[in-house]
Scaffold this motif. Sequence first.
Motif, PDB file in Angstrom:
ATOM      1  N   ARG A 148       0.946  -1.082  -0.166  1.00  0.00           N
ATOM      2  CA  ARG A 148      -0.089   0.072  -0.095  1.00  0.00           C
ATOM      3  C   ARG A 148       0.929   1.385  -0.039  1.00  0.00           C
ATOM      4  NH1 ARG A 148      -4.982  -0.046   4.104  1.00  0.00           N
ATOM      5  NH2 ARG A 148      -5.445  -1.826   2.851  1.00  0.00           N
ATOM      6  N   MET A 149       0.486   2.139  -0.657  1.00  0.00           N
ATOM      7  CA  MET A 149       1.298   3.497  -0.908  1.00  0.00           C
ATOM      8  C   MET A 149       0.381   4.667  -0.012  1.00  0.00           C
ATOM      9  SD  MET A 149       3.419   2.535  -2.853  1.00  0.00           S
ATOM     10  CE  MET A 149       4.429   4.032  -3.433  1.00  0.00           C
ATOM     11  N   LEU A 150       1.054   4.360   1.391  1.00  0.00           N
ATOM     12  CA  LEU A 150       0.185   5.256   2.444  1.00  0.00           C
ATOM     13  C   LEU A 150       0.542   6.880   2.135  1.00  0.00           C
ATOM     14  CD1 LEU A 150       0.768   3.004   5.108  1.00  0.00           C
ATOM     15  CD2 LEU A 150      -1.422   3.404   4.308  1.00  0.00           C
ATOM     16  N   PRO A 151      -0.128   7.625   2.761  1.00  0.00           N
ATOM     17  CA  PRO A 151       0.346   9.074   2.929  1.00  0.00           C
ATOM     18  C   PRO A 151       1.280   9.324   4.014  1.00  0.00           C
ATOM     19  CG  PRO A 151      -1.878   8.842   3.786  1.00  0.00           C
ATOM     20  CD  PRO A 151      -1.581   7.703   3.081  1.00  0.00           C
ATOM     21  N   PRO A 152       2.245   9.872   4.047  1.00  0.00           N
ATOM     22  CA  PRO A 152       2.939   9.967   5.181  1.00  0.00           C
ATOM     23  C   PRO A 152       2.495  10.709   6.579  1.00  0.00           C
ATOM     24  CG  PRO A 152       3.994  11.007   3.032  1.00  0.00           C
ATOM     25  CD  PRO A 152       2.739  10.832   2.640  1.00  0.00           C
ATOM     26  N   SER A 153       1.282  11.105   6.301  1.00  0.00           N
ATOM     27  CA  SER A 153       0.612  11.807   7.572  1.00  0.00           C
ATOM     28  C   SER A 153       0.007  10.578   8.448  1.00  0.00           C
ATOM     29  CB  SER A 153      -0.491  12.657   7.238  1.00  0.00           C
ATOM     30  OG  SER A 153      -1.353  11.857   6.414  1.00  0.00           O
ATOM     31  N   VAL A 154       0.023   9.277   8.008  1.00  0.00           N
ATOM     32  CA  VAL A 154      -0.519   8.371   8.863  1.00  0.00           C
ATOM     33  C   VAL A 154       0.714   8.113   9.870  1.00  0.00           C
ATOM     34  CG1 VAL A 154      -2.099   7.316   6.974  1.00  0.00           C
ATOM     35  CG2 VAL A 154       0.307   6.526   7.562  1.00  0.00           C
ATOM     36  N   GLY A 155       1.858   8.264   9.891  1.00  0.00           N
ATOM     37  CA  GLY A 155       2.974   7.945  10.842  1.00  0.00           C
ATOM     38  C   GLY A 155       3.041   6.430  11.224  1.00  0.00           C
ATOM     39  N   LYS A 156       3.509   6.297  12.284  1.00  0.00           N
ATOM     40  CA  LYS A 156       3.918   4.895  12.561  1.00  0.00           C
ATOM     41  C   LYS A 156       2.562   4.030  12.691  1.00  0.00           C
ATOM     42  CE  LYS A 156       8.123   5.693  14.756  1.00  0.00           C
ATOM     43  NZ  LYS A 156       9.097   5.761  16.006  1.00  0.00           N
ATOM     44  N   ALA A 157       1.513   4.935  13.527  1.00  0.00           N
ATOM     45  CA  ALA A 157       0.331   4.082  13.609  1.00  0.00           C
ATOM     46  C   ALA A 157      -0.527   3.678  12.367  1.00  0.00           C
ATOM     47  CB  ALA A 157      -0.733   5.202  14.285  1.00  0.00           C
ATOM     48  N   THR A 210      14.023  -1.035   5.659  1.00  0.00           N
ATOM     49  CA  THR A 210      13.825   0.483   5.220  1.00  0.00           C
ATOM     50  C   THR A 210      14.705   0.858   4.280  1.00  0.00           C
ATOM     51  OG1 THR A 210      15.071   1.515   7.045  1.00  0.00           O
ATOM     52  CG2 THR A 210      13.119   0.634   7.601  1.00  0.00           C
ATOM     53  N   ALA A 211      14.152   1.850   3.717  1.00  0.00           N
ATOM     54  CA  ALA A 211      14.990   2.583   2.897  1.00  0.00           C
ATOM     55  C   ALA A 211      14.421   4.085   2.611  1.00  0.00           C
ATOM     56  CB  ALA A 211      15.015   1.856   1.258  1.00  0.00           C
ATOM     57  N   PRO A 212      15.130   5.083   2.462  1.00  0.00           N
ATOM     58  CA  PRO A 212      14.829   6.531   2.333  1.00  0.00           C
ATOM     59  C   PRO A 212      13.363   6.306   1.236  1.00  0.00           C
ATOM     60  CG  PRO A 212      16.726   6.552   2.411  1.00  0.00           C
ATOM     61  CD  PRO A 212      16.453   5.103   2.360  1.00  0.00           C
ATOM     62  N   CYS A 213      12.319   7.367   1.020  1.00  0.00           N
ATOM     63  CA  CYS A 213      11.510   7.469   0.208  1.00  0.00           C
ATOM     64  C   CYS A 213      11.282   8.986  -0.109  1.00  0.00           C
ATOM     65  CB  CYS A 213      10.470   6.831   0.655  1.00  0.00           C
ATOM     66  SG  CYS A 213       9.434   7.394   2.211  1.00  0.00           S
ATOM     67  N   HIS A 214      10.318   8.994  -1.055  1.00  0.00           N
ATOM     68  CA  HIS A 214       9.793  10.414  -1.370  1.00  0.00           C
ATOM     69  C   HIS A 214       9.182  11.122  -0.359  1.00  0.00           C
ATOM     70  CE1 HIS A 214       7.866  13.640  -3.582  1.00  0.00           C
ATOM     71  NE2 HIS A 214       8.511  13.283  -4.774  1.00  0.00           N
ATOM     72  N   ILE A 215       9.240  12.269  -0.297  1.00  0.00           N
ATOM     73  CA  ILE A 215       8.748  13.106   0.975  1.00  0.00           C
ATOM     74  C   ILE A 215       7.106  13.149   1.043  1.00  0.00           C
ATOM     75  CG2 ILE A 215      10.530  14.840   1.375  1.00  0.00           C
ATOM     76  CD1 ILE A 215       8.943  16.666  -0.368  1.00  0.00           C
ATOM     77  N   ALA A 216       6.584  12.822  -0.376  1.00  0.00           N
ATOM     78  CA  ALA A 216       4.871  12.779  -0.397  1.00  0.00           C
ATOM     79  C   ALA A 216       4.525  11.310  -0.488  1.00  0.00           C
ATOM     80  CB  ALA A 216       4.594  13.281  -1.637  1.00  0.00           C
ATOM     81  N   SER A 217       5.220  10.234  -0.002  1.00  0.00           N
ATOM     82  CA  SER A 217       5.001   9.021  -0.298  1.00  0.00           C
ATOM     83  C   SER A 217       5.416   8.006   1.096  1.00  0.00           C
ATOM     84  CB  SER A 217       5.543   8.434  -1.527  1.00  0.00           C
ATOM     85  OG  SER A 217       5.171   6.903  -1.628  1.00  0.00           O
ATOM     86  N   LEU A 218       4.688   7.122   1.279  1.00  0.00           N
ATOM     87  CA  LEU A 218       5.115   6.191   2.502  1.00  0.00           C
ATOM     88  C   LEU A 218       4.859   4.604   1.962  1.00  0.00           C
ATOM     89  CD1 LEU A 218       6.259   5.413   5.263  1.00  0.00           C
ATOM     90  CD2 LEU A 218       4.113   6.035   6.047  1.00  0.00           C
ATOM     91  N   PRO A 219       5.639   4.151   0.979  1.00  0.00           N
ATOM     92  CA  PRO A 219       5.271   2.706   0.691  1.00  0.00           C
ATOM     93  C   PRO A 219       5.526   1.707   1.929  1.00  0.00           C
ATOM     94  CG  PRO A 219       6.881   3.810  -0.740  1.00  0.00           C
ATOM     95  CD  PRO A 219       6.921   4.550   0.445  1.00  0.00           C
ATOM     96  N   VAL A 220       4.650   0.684   2.031  1.00  0.00           N
ATOM     97  CA  VAL A 220       4.645  -0.145   2.979  1.00  0.00           C
ATOM     98  C   VAL A 220       4.236  -1.598   2.320  1.00  0.00           C
ATOM     99  CG1 VAL A 220       4.018  -1.115   5.148  1.00  0.00           C
ATOM    100  CG2 VAL A 220       3.919   1.441   4.755  1.00  0.00           C
TER     101      VAL A 220
END
Length: 278
Positions: free
Chosen positions: A154-163, A252-262
């Motif tokens: 899932r390509m999550l929005p970074p705003s979801v954070g660890k939760a 883990t690996a660094p990602c785009h500032i607008a993306s949070l792939p999991v």
Amino acid sequence: MKIISQEEVIEAVARLAIEANVDLPPEVEKALRDARQKEVSPTGKMALSILLENARLAREAGLPICQDTGVAVIFVRLGQEICLQGDLYEAINRGIARGYSQGRLRPSVADPLTRKNTGDNTPAIIHLELAPGEDLTISLLPKGCGSENMSAIRMLPPSVGKAGIIDFVVETVSRAGANPCPPVTVGVGLGGDFELAALMAKRALLRPLGSRNPRTDVALLEETILEKINALGIGPLGLGGRQTALSVNIETAPCHIASLPVAVNIQCHAARLKEVSL
């Protein structure tokens, strides 16, 4: 410069294919024994005893641990100071064909449209990484599809954070239920982009059970997710209990500032893996 012949690679891969399907790694058996000790459900304890007995019988009889002998996933670290004779991809595939034939292992690879079996479990899925030095390391992960089919990205929005990360991983294991034959190992790829996240999730399964990510914050996340998964009540083979997962391994690996792939890649209780260095 070290010279490695094509036949050396073929024979090594053939041997790995047989050993990986027959001989469960010692750390996996230990994790299953530890899980049996911790399991509170009598039915769950019984299921874990059966899994351990199955592993012992497979090793002694030279038979596969599971009838699903998997797609052969290969991770290669190729030293840049090696002179490799012949084609590496061809050598690996010939090794898989030889090993699955000699070991009487079920060929499970088919054309995606016609569903015609290729007959020898090739082609293998090969991930090649160049490295310094003179070592050629080949890791073979037979990946059965009871667990593989439960994977998700899932390509999550970074705003979801660890939760949000925790919720997605736990939700994926919960939805899988008994299908991946728990207790499972959960590989998680966090960051990168779409394809790197999926690759990291699978590569995370190469880590020895019980090891933790060297980053303290990631290790804590692994422990938190493992605790939440084991509170789901799915239990060994889905029969109820608290031993749903043996480990959560995150890469883990660094990602785009607008993306949070999991990405989540699940491995069944038979966490089969063998490695050789030439």
